[in-house]
Design a protein around this motif. Structure first.
Motif, PDB file in Angstrom:
ATOM      1  N   SER A 178       0.871  -1.169   0.000  1.00  0.00           N
ATOM      2  CA  SER A 178       0.000   0.000   0.000  1.00  0.00           C
ATOM      3  C   SER A 178       0.913   1.226   0.000  1.00  0.00           C
ATOM      4  CB  SER A 178      -0.903  -0.025   1.249  1.00  0.00           C
ATOM      5  OG  SER A 178      -1.514   1.220   1.471  1.00  0.00           O
TER       6      SER A 178
ATOM      7  N   CYS B 254       0.146   5.156   2.030  1.00  0.00           N
ATOM      8  CA  CYS B 254      -0.880   4.431   2.803  1.00  0.00           C
ATOM      9  C   CYS B 254      -1.614   5.312   3.803  1.00  0.00           C
ATOM     10  CB  CYS B 254      -0.238   3.271   3.554  1.00  0.00           C
ATOM     11  SG  CYS B 254       1.011   3.802   4.763  1.00  0.00           S
TER      12      CYS B 254
ATOM     13  N   GLU C  25      -6.089   1.353   4.455  1.00  0.00           N
ATOM     14  CA  GLU C  25      -6.045   0.553   3.227  1.00  0.00           C
ATOM     15  C   GLU C  25      -5.360  -0.793   3.489  1.00  0.00           C
ATOM     16  OE1 GLU C  25      -5.511   2.395  -0.890  1.00  0.00           O
ATOM     17  OE2 GLU C  25      -3.467   1.847  -0.337  1.00  0.00           O
ATOM     18  N   LEU C  26      -4.209  -0.744   4.170  1.00  0.00           N
ATOM     19  CA  LEU C  26      -3.472  -1.989   4.409  1.00  0.00           C
ATOM     20  C   LEU C  26      -4.222  -2.887   5.398  1.00  0.00           C
ATOM     21  CD1 LEU C  26      -0.825  -3.268   3.387  1.00  0.00           C
ATOM     22  CD2 LEU C  26       0.248  -2.545   5.509  1.00  0.00           C
TER      23      LEU C  26
ATOM     24  N   GLY D 237       3.106  -1.071   4.134  1.00  0.00           N
ATOM     25  CA  GLY D 237       2.535   0.259   3.893  1.00  0.00           C
ATOM     26  C   GLY D 237       3.663   1.273   3.924  1.00  0.00           C
TER      27      GLY D 237
END
Ligand SMILES: C[S@@+](CC[C@H](N)C(=O)[O-])C[C@H]1O[C@@H](n2cnc3c(N)ncnc32)[C@H](O)[C@@H]1O
Length: 275
Positions: free
Chosen positions: A112, A115, A120-121, A144
């Motif tokens: 990611s 990030c 998101e991760l 990330g």
């Protein structure tokens, strides 16, 4: 705190240092936004106006203060399962294919990039736990990266406010993968342990990286000039493993920037592979 419009000279210094250090192209016409973002930092450092603060940074040339000024100008907007379609494609198409393609090595690297605070991760980590139990015995690296020390610290801590939790995270996942900690929610240690967050500024030399199987590079290229986008995409391409996929933000594309990428549509999502 006194509010006085940023002078053209101070504005040009801020736009210049931010461009030099991060490649972000600030819109000088949005000086009110720049001022709003710098005000808390100015206050924290004992200044009464943003102009005085900018002058202070300029004169003292303290790297730490310059870094904080640049970081204050980054946009860190993010949420769990943001624009859901890439996550759907990851679950229904991309990971099932990669599970077959990488079966002999039993290793997957997912990145990611940019990030922000880590939603998101962590979304990807939960998706893998929920839908790919067979990967529990593989080496799955979830990485990330971001330019901002501040957001990386928050991502590593894995603590989110109720408002952040309410943005995109289904209640069953919240209860399964987080525990309440006063007014915040903390990612459970076992999920947090399978993620790693480190600094990577796209426009500084990149650290050595493993070959990535999946790259999320979303909602960040929009801040850069076409030449910077081209250079970042070229470097991303170099760290992508054969058959790896790249996701960009909904308003971003490789078209007109890097002809080596092929655009693929699946499950209402668009992703890219190196041709
Ligand atoms: C809008 S957030 C995107 C977060 C996440 N990818 C998403 O789509 O939800 C953009 C992130 O890009 C990071 N960023 C900006 N310039 C960068 C650079 N030169 N190198 C690395 N990250 C950068 C910012 O710090 C910010 O956290």
């Amino acid at each position: 705190m006194t509010t006085a419009a940023i002078t053209p000279d101070a504005l040009s210094y801020v736009c210049g240092i931010v461009r030099d250090r991060s490649a972000i192209e600030l819109e000088a016409s949005k000086s009110y936004l720049i001022e709003a973002r710098l005000m808390p930092l100015a206050k924290l450092n004992g200044y009464t106006t943003t102009n005085d603060f900018i002058q202070g940074v300029r004169v003292s040339r303290q790297p730490e203060l310059e870094r904080r000024l640049v970081e204050a100008m980054t946009t860190n907007e993010t949420s769990f399962y943001r624009d859901i379609h890439p996550f759907t494609a990851l679950r229904t198409k991309i990971l099932p294919e990669l599970c077959q393609l990488r079966a002999s090595k039993r290793m997957l690297n997912i990145w990611s990039a940019a990030c922000s605070t880590g939603q998101e991760l962590y979304s990807i980590a939960m998706l893998i736990r929920e839908h790919f139990p067979q990967l529990a015995t593989w080496n799955v690296h979830l990485q990330g990266t971001d330019i901002s020390e501040e957001v990386l610290g928050r991502a590593r801590a894995g603590k989110f406010s109720q408002i952040e939790m309410n943005r995109g995270l289904p209640a069953p996942l919240m209860l399964k993968y987080f525990e309440r900690d006063g007014m915040t929610w903390q990612v459970r240690p076992d999920l947090r342990a399978c993620t790693k967050f480190t600094k990577l500024n796209f426009v500084e030399p990149w650290p050595t990286m493993p070959s990535m199987d999946v790259v999320f590079l979303r909602n960040v290229l929009i801040y850069f000039s076409p030449d910077t986008k081209r250079e970042i995409l070229r470097k991303v391409r170099q760290v992508m493993a054969p058959n790896a996929v790249l996701f960009l933000g909904a308003a971003e594309t490789t078209m007109g920037l890097d002809a080596a990428f092929e655009r693929i549509e699946a499950d209402h999502s668009v992703f890219y592979r190196v041709k």
